[in-house]
Design a protein around this motif. Structure first.
Motif, short mmCIF file in Angstrom:
data_model
loop_
_atom_site.label_atom_id
_atom_site.label_comp_id
_atom_site.label_asym_id
_atom_site.label_seq_id
_atom_site.Cartn_x
_atom_site.Cartn_y
_atom_site.Cartn_z
N GLU A 47 25.18 12.55 -68.21
CA GLU A 47 25.27 11.17 -68.65
C GLU A 47 25.05 10.16 -67.53
O GLU A 47 24.90 8.96 -67.80
CB GLU A 47 26.64 10.91 -69.28
CG GLU A 47 26.83 11.53 -70.65
CD GLU A 47 25.96 10.84 -71.70
OE1 GLU A 47 26.12 9.63 -71.90
OE2 GLU A 47 25.11 11.52 -72.28
N TYR A 48 24.99 10.63 -66.30
CA TYR A 48 24.95 9.70 -65.18
C TYR A 48 23.54 9.52 -64.62
O TYR A 48 22.73 10.46 -64.58
CB TYR A 48 25.88 10.17 -64.06
CG TYR A 48 27.34 9.98 -64.42
CD1 TYR A 48 27.94 8.73 -64.32
CD2 TYR A 48 28.11 11.04 -64.89
CE1 TYR A 48 29.27 8.54 -64.66
CE2 TYR A 48 29.44 10.86 -65.23
CZ TYR A 48 30.01 9.61 -65.12
OH TYR A 48 31.32 9.42 -65.46
N ARG A 72 16.59 19.15 -66.56
CA ARG A 72 16.91 17.86 -65.97
C ARG A 72 17.48 16.94 -67.04
O ARG A 72 17.21 17.10 -68.22
CB ARG A 72 15.65 17.22 -65.38
CG ARG A 72 15.01 18.02 -64.25
CD ARG A 72 13.65 17.41 -63.87
NE ARG A 72 12.76 17.42 -65.03
CZ ARG A 72 11.78 16.55 -65.22
NH1 ARG A 72 11.57 15.57 -64.34
NH2 ARG A 72 11.01 16.63 -66.29
N ASN A 73 18.28 15.97 -66.61
CA ASN A 73 18.73 15.00 -67.60
C ASN A 73 17.58 14.05 -67.95
O ASN A 73 16.46 14.20 -67.44
CB ASN A 73 19.99 14.25 -67.14
CG ASN A 73 19.73 13.23 -66.04
OD1 ASN A 73 18.62 13.08 -65.54
ND2 ASN A 73 20.77 12.51 -65.66
N ASP A 74 17.82 13.12 -68.82
CA ASP A 74 16.74 12.25 -69.30
C ASP A 74 16.15 11.38 -68.19
O ASP A 74 15.06 10.81 -68.36
CB ASP A 74 17.25 11.36 -70.44
CG ASP A 74 18.44 10.51 -70.02
OD1 ASP A 74 19.41 11.08 -69.47
OD2 ASP A 74 18.42 9.29 -70.25
N LEU A 75 16.81 11.30 -67.05
CA LEU A 75 16.31 10.53 -65.91
C LEU A 75 15.63 11.40 -64.87
O LEU A 75 15.19 10.91 -63.83
CB LEU A 75 17.45 9.75 -65.26
CG LEU A 75 18.11 8.69 -66.15
CD1 LEU A 75 19.36 8.15 -65.49
CD2 LEU A 75 17.14 7.56 -66.47
N GLY A 76 15.57 12.72 -65.12
CA GLY A 76 14.91 13.62 -64.19
C GLY A 76 15.78 14.13 -63.07
O GLY A 76 15.27 14.60 -62.05
N LEU A 77 17.11 14.11 -63.25
CA LEU A 77 18.04 14.50 -62.18
C LEU A 77 18.65 15.87 -62.45
O LEU A 77 18.89 16.26 -63.59
CB LEU A 77 19.15 13.46 -62.05
CG LEU A 77 18.70 12.04 -61.72
CD1 LEU A 77 19.91 11.11 -61.67
CD2 LEU A 77 17.92 11.99 -60.41
N LEU A 78 18.94 16.58 -61.36
CA LEU A 78 19.53 17.91 -61.43
C LEU A 78 20.80 17.98 -60.59
O LEU A 78 20.87 17.40 -59.49
CB LEU A 78 18.56 18.96 -60.89
CG LEU A 78 17.34 19.28 -61.76
CD1 LEU A 78 16.35 20.14 -60.97
CD2 LEU A 78 17.74 19.98 -63.05
N ALA A 79 21.79 18.71 -61.10
CA ALA A 79 22.98 19.06 -60.33
C ALA A 79 22.71 20.36 -59.58
O ALA A 79 21.56 20.82 -59.46
CB ALA A 79 24.18 19.18 -61.25
#
Length: 627
Positions: A7-8, A552-559
């Motif tokens: 979500e972030y 990836r999240n909807d913004l293209g980010l990965l943990a």
């Protein structure tokens, strides 16, 4: 109730960064540096531990978000019955590391929307409520050595130990909110117009990404994925020193409700080589050179005191403590700051450092004589150290073992030293280094290889596997067509994969000193894709890469990790090494001689592998000032 990590969104300015949720709540922010105390820590607790939310006063019908093109600038759109507004979040660039701002612009798109702002500053990781005083520009808040100003034209009021405001936004309106940090001993600084600062920030980032070499990544979405990962890496770098933090956060768990919670706001030596390849293959030699220089400065000193990780300016004391007042993300305790692993012995970092400096020389980032003297000194330390056990690449907190990856990277250290003498004419006891290199190689083949299963194992006298063995061909320890390497890849496919993704090891087979389980490690899955490219399984590599992009999240980010059963990202976020893996795998899939092959072919350099890379690295230093 904790929000899913997905979500972030992440905003940053190469000094610090913040996490903003889809509902407009900023739940994590450390000022003025990445590793400073958080003033918003709701991410690891609740609203009482600090947050800053701007959203419609009533429930919005729908929200969506995106990054503005080519920049770490987040735009959230709220659609309500009365109209549409956007919230633009960014951190302006700054040449003063003690003065860091966060800007939020509320923009009316259509109709009229009633908005609400709530600000709960809690310094000291959610523990300290500041003293707040009203000013004509907004408020001034002080706690100990820290001070912030909130500047806005909106009328503010106090409510339940928070600062709140309600205001209406019409079509064409732009209402700014600027949170400006400064140390208490310094005067507040001038706060410029938010729209001008947005234009300046976007212009700087767009120029930065324009120089990145992405045109050959032809598959739909690959260019955007690599560009977003490069922007994320750049935003996670600390501009004054060139160090890159492993992640923005601390204590986001590797298992929900578990104890595997670590502080990743520091810089790891072992990340250096692959990070250099990621930047250099994208044509970003400035960043590669800055990270190399940070590493040399941080590691300089007595060889027996070299650490696996350092602070963002090279700090060595990273004392690990627990924060009992924070309940943790989804009740995952303990919440830790600092990282006790900095005191561990991990032999592999010697190989990572030698490989990084060798790679830098190949790419003309500076073959300094003083750097070579330092390398000779750490090799003298390694001559005896490699024979003993260590904590390994995964920093286990159980008893030390003779980890195969550690031995392999000790081989890399001596191998790169030999190549440096042969290719660059540096002085050194090449005969002794060859003898040590060959001895390590023979020992690993004899004690680290399981003939019956045709696979290398995690450590001597063990049976478990380890995903780090996927790098064996990439570092040149064995050629890709060696049956033992191919057998290791196949064994990892059989025994270390869950739902098509790779675990770093099986917790039940590795006594790592910790309870509980963990998710699949995303960078390990990228390593498997890289191994596929080296053993002529390009289709399998592309399929796995596409799967990883879908996580990836909807913004293209990965943990750091992904849990296939829960379908959730896990671990600290955003994770630099996951994005390094994405970048390198994309180039491995699109180039005959990508980063994996460049590293394996120890006579080749990234600088020479692409026809559009002309001139020396020194001629690539055209990065714009942040003035």
């Amino acid at each position: 109730m904790s929000k899913p990590i997905e979500e972030y969104g992440f905003i940053g300015n190469m000094l610090s960064g913040a996490l903003v949720a889809r509902d407009g709540s900023m739940d994590w922010l450390c000022l003025p540096r990445f590793d400073s105390d958080a003033c918003f820590a709701a991410l690891l607790g609740a609203s009482k531990h600090g947050y800053w939310q701007i959203s419609p006063a009533g429930e919005s019908n729908r929200s969506s978000r995106r990054y503005l093109p080519h920049a770490p600038v987040l735009e959230t759109t709220f659609e309500t019955e009365g109209g549409i507004v956007t919230l633009v979040d960014f951190m302006p660039l700054s040449n003063d590391p003690e003065r860091v701002d966060v800007v939020r612009l509320v923009q009316g798109v259509s109709g009229k929307v009633r908005m609400r702002m709530e600000l709960a500053l809690r310094f000291g990781y959610g523990k300290t409520i500041p003293w707040v005083r009203r000013r004509d520009y907004g408020i001034h808040a002080v706690a100990g050595p820290d001070a912030v100003e909130l500047a806005t034209p909106v009328t503010l009021r106090g409510e339940d130990m928070r600062t709140v405001a309600e205001f209406e936004v019409g079509e064409g309106d732009v209402i700014p909110f600027t949170l400006a940090y400064h140390p208490l001993h310094r005067e507040p600084h001038f706060i410029d117009d938010g729209r001008k600062r947005l234009e300046h920030t976007l212009a700087w980032w767009r120029e930065w990404t324009r120089i990145c070499q992405l045109s050959e990544l032809e598959e739909p979405g690959w260019n955007d994925a690599v560009e977003r990962s490069l922007i994320t890496l750049k935003a996670l770098s600390y501009q004054p020193s060139g160090g890159i933090v492993a992640a923005l956060t601390t204590s986001l768990p590797e298992e929900l409700g578990g104890v595997r919670n670590w502080d990743y706001r520091y810089c790891w030596i072992r990340d250096a080589t692959l990070t250099l390849y990621a930047f250099m293959n994208a044509g970003r030699f400035d960043e590669a050179g800055a990270f190399r220089e940070w590493m040399l400065r941080a590691a300089a000193g007595a060889p027996d005191q070299m650490q696996i990780m350092y602070g963002i300016e090279g700090e060595r004391r990273l004392t690990e403590i627990e924060l009992p007042w924070l309940p943790g993300y989804e009740n995952s305790l303990p919440v830790r700051i600092g990282n006790g692993a900095h005191e561990q012995i991990q032999v592999d970092v010697f190989g990572e450092l030698m490989d990084t400096l060798y790679t830098a020389r190949k790419s003309q980032l500076g073959p300094h004589q003083e750097a070579w003297r330092f390398q000779q000194a750490i090799l003298s330390r390694l001559e005896s150290l490699w024979r003993g056990p260590d904590q390994g690449i995964w920093e286990v907190r159980g008893s030390p073992k003779h980890f195969v990856y550690s031995k392999m990277m000790a081989w890399v250290a001596f191998d790169r030293a030999i190549k440096a003498v042969e290719q660059f004419g540096f002085p050194g006891p090449v005969g002794k280094w060859r003898t040590l290199r060959d001895e390590i190689h023979r020992e690993v083949l004899a004690r680290g290889y399981d003939k019956e299963r045709n696979t290398f194992v995690q450590h001597y006298d063990g049976v478990g596997l380890d995903a780090s063995l996927l790098l064996m061909a990439e570092v040149g320890f064995l050629p890709p067509d060696d049956p033992r390497f191919r057998g290791t890849v196949e064994a990892i496919e059989r025994d270390l994969m869950e739902d098509g993704l790779v675990l770093r090891y099986r917790v039940g087979e590795t006594k790592d000193g910790l309870a509980g389980e963990e998710g699949t490690f995303l960078v390990c899955s990228f390593w498997l894709a890289d191994a596929y490219t080296m053993i002529d399984r390009g289709h399998d590599a592309a399929v796995l890469f596409e799967r990883l992009l879908s996580l990836r999240n909807d913004l293209g980010l990965l943990a750091e990790e992904y849990h296939p059963r829960h379908r959730r990202q896990l671990g600290n976020f955003p994770q630099a090494f996951s994005h390094v893996g994405l970048i390198n795998t994309a180039y491995n899939l699109r180039r005959i001689n990508g980063p994996a092959q460049q590293r394996a072919d120890r006579s080749a350099s990234p600088h020479a592998t692409h026809t559009s890379w002309t001139g020396t690295a020194g001629e690539q230093h055209h990065e714009r000032s942040i003035d």
